[in-house]
Design an enzyme around this catalytic site. Structure first.
Site, PDB file in Angstrom:
ATOM      1  N   TYR A  71     -36.964 138.280  78.913  1.00 16.91           N
ATOM      2  CA  TYR A  71     -36.467 138.790  77.626  1.00 16.91           C
ATOM      3  C   TYR A  71     -36.845 137.874  76.475  1.00 16.91           C
ATOM      4  O   TYR A  71     -37.368 138.313  75.446  1.00 16.91           O
ATOM      5  CB  TYR A  71     -34.948 138.979  77.687  1.00 16.91           C
ATOM      6  CG  TYR A  71     -34.580 140.173  78.513  1.00 16.91           C
ATOM      7  CD1 TYR A  71     -34.488 141.430  77.944  1.00 16.91           C
ATOM      8  CD2 TYR A  71     -34.390 140.054  79.889  1.00 16.91           C
ATOM      9  CE1 TYR A  71     -34.197 142.546  78.708  1.00 16.91           C
ATOM     10  CE2 TYR A  71     -34.093 141.162  80.659  1.00 16.91           C
ATOM     11  CZ  TYR A  71     -34.004 142.407  80.063  1.00 16.91           C
ATOM     12  OH  TYR A  71     -33.732 143.506  80.818  1.00 16.91           O
TER      13      TYR A  71
ATOM     14  N   GLU B 227     -30.218 140.405  73.141  1.00 15.86           N
ATOM     15  CA  GLU B 227     -30.885 141.572  73.734  1.00 15.86           C
ATOM     16  C   GLU B 227     -30.403 142.824  72.999  1.00 15.86           C
ATOM     17  O   GLU B 227     -29.243 142.919  72.603  1.00 15.86           O
ATOM     18  CB  GLU B 227     -30.548 141.662  75.224  1.00 15.86           C
ATOM     19  CG  GLU B 227     -31.277 140.585  76.026  1.00 15.86           C
ATOM     20  CD  GLU B 227     -30.892 140.551  77.498  1.00 15.86           C
ATOM     21  OE1 GLU B 227     -30.430 141.583  78.026  1.00 15.86           O
ATOM     22  OE2 GLU B 227     -31.046 139.482  78.107  1.00 15.86           O
TER      23      GLU B 227
ATOM     24  N   TYR C 124     -11.915 124.646  58.963  1.00 17.46           N
ATOM     25  CA  TYR C 124     -11.351 124.410  60.316  1.00 17.46           C
ATOM     26  C   TYR C 124     -12.429 124.302  61.388  1.00 17.46           C
ATOM     27  O   TYR C 124     -12.142 124.502  62.562  1.00 17.46           O
ATOM     28  CB  TYR C 124     -10.370 125.521  60.719  1.00 17.46           C
ATOM     29  CG  TYR C 124      -9.244 125.726  59.738  1.00 17.46           C
ATOM     30  CD1 TYR C 124      -8.385 124.678  59.423  1.00 17.46           C
ATOM     31  CD2 TYR C 124      -9.053 126.948  59.105  1.00 17.46           C
ATOM     32  CE1 TYR C 124      -7.364 124.846  58.506  1.00 17.46           C
ATOM     33  CE2 TYR C 124      -8.026 127.127  58.187  1.00 17.46           C
ATOM     34  CZ  TYR C 124      -7.198 126.072  57.895  1.00 17.46           C
ATOM     35  OH  TYR C 124      -6.184 126.243  56.984  1.00 17.46           O
TER      36      TYR C 124
ATOM     37  N   CYS D 141       3.516 125.265  60.364  1.00 17.79           N
ATOM     38  CA  CYS D 141       3.129 126.669  60.571  1.00 17.79           C
ATOM     39  C   CYS D 141       2.337 126.930  61.845  1.00 17.79           C
ATOM     40  O   CYS D 141       2.713 127.787  62.638  1.00 17.79           O
ATOM     41  CB  CYS D 141       2.326 127.175  59.375  1.00 17.79           C
ATOM     42  SG  CYS D 141       3.324 127.236  57.890  1.00 17.79           S
TER      43      CYS D 141
ATOM     44  N   LYS E  62      -1.120 116.112  57.440  1.00 18.98           N
ATOM     45  CA  LYS E  62      -2.445 116.073  56.810  1.00 18.98           C
ATOM     46  C   LYS E  62      -2.315 115.414  55.445  1.00 18.98           C
ATOM     47  O   LYS E  62      -1.206 115.088  55.010  1.00 18.98           O
ATOM     48  CB  LYS E  62      -3.073 117.464  56.699  1.00 18.98           C
ATOM     49  CG  LYS E  62      -2.325 118.424  55.817  1.00 18.98           C
ATOM     50  CD  LYS E  62      -3.103 119.737  55.654  1.00 18.98           C
ATOM     51  CE  LYS E  62      -2.335 120.664  54.747  1.00 18.98           C
ATOM     52  NZ  LYS E  62      -2.998 121.933  54.521  1.00 18.98           N
TER      53      LYS E  62
HETATM   54  N1  LIG Z   1     -31.708 136.892  77.398  1.00 16.98           N
HETATM   55  C1  LIG Z   1     -31.202 136.490  76.258  1.00 16.98           C
HETATM   56  O1  LIG Z   1     -30.667 137.243  75.467  1.00 16.98           O
HETATM   57  C2  LIG Z   1     -31.318 135.040  75.868  1.00 16.98           C
HETATM   58  C3  LIG Z   1     -31.105 134.661  74.528  1.00 16.98           C
HETATM   59  C4  LIG Z   1     -31.252 133.323  74.182  1.00 16.98           C
HETATM   60  C5  LIG Z   1     -31.572 132.390  75.143  1.00 16.98           C
HETATM   61  N2  LIG Z   1     -31.748 132.793  76.444  1.00 16.98           N
HETATM   62  C6  LIG Z   1     -32.149 131.765  77.424  1.00 16.98           C
HETATM   63  O2  LIG Z   1     -33.574 131.850  77.561  1.00 16.98           O
HETATM   64  C7  LIG Z   1     -33.964 131.589  78.909  1.00 16.98           C
HETATM   65  C8  LIG Z   1     -34.737 132.763  79.465  1.00 16.98           C
HETATM   66  O3  LIG Z   1     -33.884 133.882  79.489  1.00 16.98           O
HETATM   67  P1  LIG Z   1     -34.436 135.318  79.883  1.00 16.98           P
HETATM   68  O4  LIG Z   1     -33.285 136.259  79.756  1.00 16.98           O
HETATM   69  O5  LIG Z   1     -35.684 135.582  79.109  1.00 16.98           O
HETATM   70  O6  LIG Z   1     -34.804 135.079  81.436  1.00 16.98           O
HETATM   71  P2  LIG Z   1     -35.584 136.063  82.415  1.00 16.98           P
HETATM   72  O7  LIG Z   1     -35.036 135.812  83.767  1.00 16.98           O
HETATM   73  O8  LIG Z   1     -35.589 137.452  81.855  1.00 16.98           O
HETATM   74  O9  LIG Z   1     -37.082 135.531  82.340  1.00 16.98           O
HETATM   75  C9  LIG Z   1     -37.512 134.346  82.924  1.00 16.98           C
HETATM   76  C10 LIG Z   1     -38.970 134.537  83.293  1.00 16.98           C
HETATM   77  O10 LIG Z   1     -39.512 133.290  83.689  1.00 16.98           O
HETATM   78  C11 LIG Z   1     -40.457 133.550  84.726  1.00 16.98           C
HETATM   79  N3  LIG Z   1     -40.719 132.302  85.436  1.00 16.98           N
HETATM   80  C12 LIG Z   1     -39.901 131.596  86.223  1.00 16.98           C
HETATM   81  N4  LIG Z   1     -40.525 130.517  86.706  1.00 16.98           N
HETATM   82  C13 LIG Z   1     -41.797 130.542  86.213  1.00 16.98           C
HETATM   83  C14 LIG Z   1     -42.925 129.707  86.331  1.00 16.98           C
HETATM   84  N5  LIG Z   1     -42.906 128.601  87.089  1.00 16.98           N
HETATM   85  N6  LIG Z   1     -44.036 130.031  85.665  1.00 16.98           N
HETATM   86  C15 LIG Z   1     -44.086 131.145  84.903  1.00 16.98           C
HETATM   87  N7  LIG Z   1     -43.060 131.974  84.750  1.00 16.98           N
HETATM   88  C16 LIG Z   1     -41.916 131.675  85.392  1.00 16.98           C
HETATM   89  C17 LIG Z   1     -39.769 134.610  85.564  1.00 16.98           C
HETATM   90  O11 LIG Z   1     -40.692 135.289  86.393  1.00 16.98           O
HETATM   91  C18 LIG Z   1     -39.185 135.503  84.473  1.00 16.98           C
HETATM   92  O12 LIG Z   1     -40.068 136.534  84.080  1.00 16.98           O
HETATM   93  C19 LIG Z   1     -32.663 131.270  79.651  1.00 16.98           C
HETATM   94  O13 LIG Z   1     -32.451 129.884  79.618  1.00 16.98           O
HETATM   95  C20 LIG Z   1     -31.604 131.970  78.829  1.00 16.98           C
HETATM   96  O14 LIG Z   1     -30.347 131.370  78.980  1.00 16.98           O
HETATM   97  C21 LIG Z   1     -31.656 134.094  76.817  1.00 16.98           C
END
Ligand SMILES: NC(=O)c1ccc[n+]([C@@H]2O[C@H](COP(=O)([O-])OP(=O)(O)OC[C@H]3O[C@@H](n4cnc5c(N)ncnc54)[C@H](O)[C@@H]3O)[C@@H](O)[C@H]2O)c1
Length: 435
Positions: free
Chosen positions: A17, A161, A257, A268, A324
């Protein structure tokens, strides 16, 4: 976008994603982007101009940029060879115990490190995945074995997402953290055309900000839902309550805050939280977030008390007694609890509060001081000079006026600043506020 930013070749590691959206958006901003994923289906999809998952607007972006040859994809790590920036977007899923799983991160970094022999071009490795503070310095950088071509920076992602493309193009926040100024600038320049000035911070701060943001969002949702649930049970419209709450941009939807500091108190907040929780209990309504605020405050106060008790000082001058600044209200002042524990443990203490002078306070506050806490009242100094002359260590328990701050500064005693901000320039031996 300036021409330098346009020239960057970005390898995006992980086409999930975050990675796929970042790859397509960075390509549409004019960068040359190579998406790399071990999943051959995702790579094939991207190469065919198809988004590997549903996300509004993504498919069009992938298609346009693949056909414009700005975006390509590969399953081979060798495709990183020509990149200026490696944007790491692999997953960091939860382990069974809740800890963050770094297996994908360690593996992809090791794979990148294996490509370094023979490389002559610098590589900025930007960690976009969510990782705990210390990961860049203690996990990622060591895997590169100090290779001078590599700089590691933190560049957390804040997209959601469902609105990921829009969130990338109109970011709420851009954060880049690192110690190599050139690498930080290179990564920040990727977002230059998005009109949101990047926050350039320390690498651990950047890592922590992502957690702070997500925790804040979760707490906001839980808060709104608990207030909503209680409102409904009391036949009050929850939407109207929260919408009206949000009308207050001064105290509610604002930085008010939101500074780490000392425990809350006063007449309060504790009283009203107790009343809300009592009502919830009577209605058999569990409100764990609202129920946790007073215990959380109590723990915060106890951390401060323990830190002060641990000080090697002999004569503690406590500045502030009311709950405070700019009030003489002593009701539920956390400083009273602090002092009771200090006195109870035999610490030598004197207190100064500019608005609490024995000769000038009256009414319920005077009675409270004389009858409920006479042991504290006896320790009050009538001028800050008395306290400053007597003490060998100061505990700041309330924000000080500029005049008092100047006096404290001039006296140059060791200081423990519980309120966090007013004396930030004075070295505090104990970082209580942030602990
Ligand atoms: N999904 C969200 O909305 C979102 C938003 C902000 C941050 N994040 C963070 O971003 C990171 C990724 O999230 P995501 O939802 O995109 O994860 P995801 O699981 O959808 O995608 C991860 C991708 O990395 C690939 N991958 C794993 N090991 C690999 C390697 N050695 N070489 C190449 N590709 C490899 C996997 O095949 C997969 O396609 C996470 O740390 C998540 O917490 C996610």
């Amino acid at each position: 976008m300036n021409s330098e930013a346009k020239k960057q070749h970005v390898a995006v590691l992980g086409l999930g994603y975050v990675g796929c959206v970042s790859a397509a958006c960075l390509a549409s901003l004019g960068n040359r982007v190579t998406g790399i994923d071990r999943d051959s289906d995702k790579v094939r999809n991207v190469m065919n101009g198809v988004a590997p998952f549903f996300e509004p607007g993504l498919e069009e972006l992938v298609r346009e940029n693949v056909s414009a040859r700005r975006l390509t994809a590969s399953t081979s790590i060798a495709a990183i060879a020509d990149a200026d920036i490696a944007l790491i977007c692999v997953g960091t899923p939860s382990e069974k115990n809740g800890n963050l799983g770094l297996d994908q991160m360690k593996r992809v970094i090791s794979e990148i490190a294996d490509t370094l022999p023979g490389r002559s071009k610098p590589l900025t490795v930007a960690i976009r995945s969510t990782v705990f503070p210390g990961t860049c310095e203690d996990v990622v950088a060591p895997l590169f074995g100090g290779n001078p071509l590599v700089s590691v920076v933190s560049n957390p992602e804040f997209l959601r997402e469902g609105t990921a493309v829009k969130d990338f193009m109109e970011p709420s926040l851009v954060v880049v953290g690192g110690t190599d100024a050139a690498a930080v600038a290179r990564v920040a320049s990727l977002y230059e055309s998005l009109q949101v000035p990047p926050c350039l911070v320390g690498v651990r701060t950047a890592e922590m900000i992502k957690y702070a943001c997500n925790a804040f969002h979760a707490v906001k949702i839980a808060f709104a839902n608990e207030i909503g649930a209680l409102s409904s049970r009391l036949s009050v419209d929850p939407g109207e309550v929260m919408a009206t709450l949000c009308e207050d941009k001064k105290l509610n939807v604002s930085p008010a805050y939101l500074k780490p500091g000392f425990a809350f108190g006063g007449s309060c907040l504790p009283k009203d939280l107790r009343a809300l929780n009592y009502r919830g209990n009577r209605l058999d309504l569990r409100l764990p977030l609202l129920e946790s605020a007073l215990p959380s405050n109590h723990h915060h106060l106890q951390r401060a008390i323990d830190a002060v008790l641990d000080l090697p000082a002999r004569r503690l001058g406590v500045l502030g007694l009311a709950f405070k600044e700019n009030t003489d209200d002593l009701r539920e002042s956390p400083v009273v609890t602090l002092l009771e524990q200090l006195i109870g443990k035999g610490k030598d203490v004197r207190i100064f509060d500019p608005h609490i002078q024995m000769e000038s306070i009256y009414g319920s506050n005077r009675n409270f001081l004389l009858q409920q806490i006479p042991h504290i009242g006896r320790l009050l100094d009538s001028s800050i000079d008395q306290t400053l002359q007597w003490a060998d260590h100061l505990v700041i328990a309330q924000k000080l006026s500029p005049e008092l701050t100047a006096k404290v500064k001039e006296r140059n005693l060791p200081v423990t600043d519980l309120v966090g901000s007013s004396l930030a320039y004075i070295k505090s031996p104990v970082a209580v506020a942030a602990s």
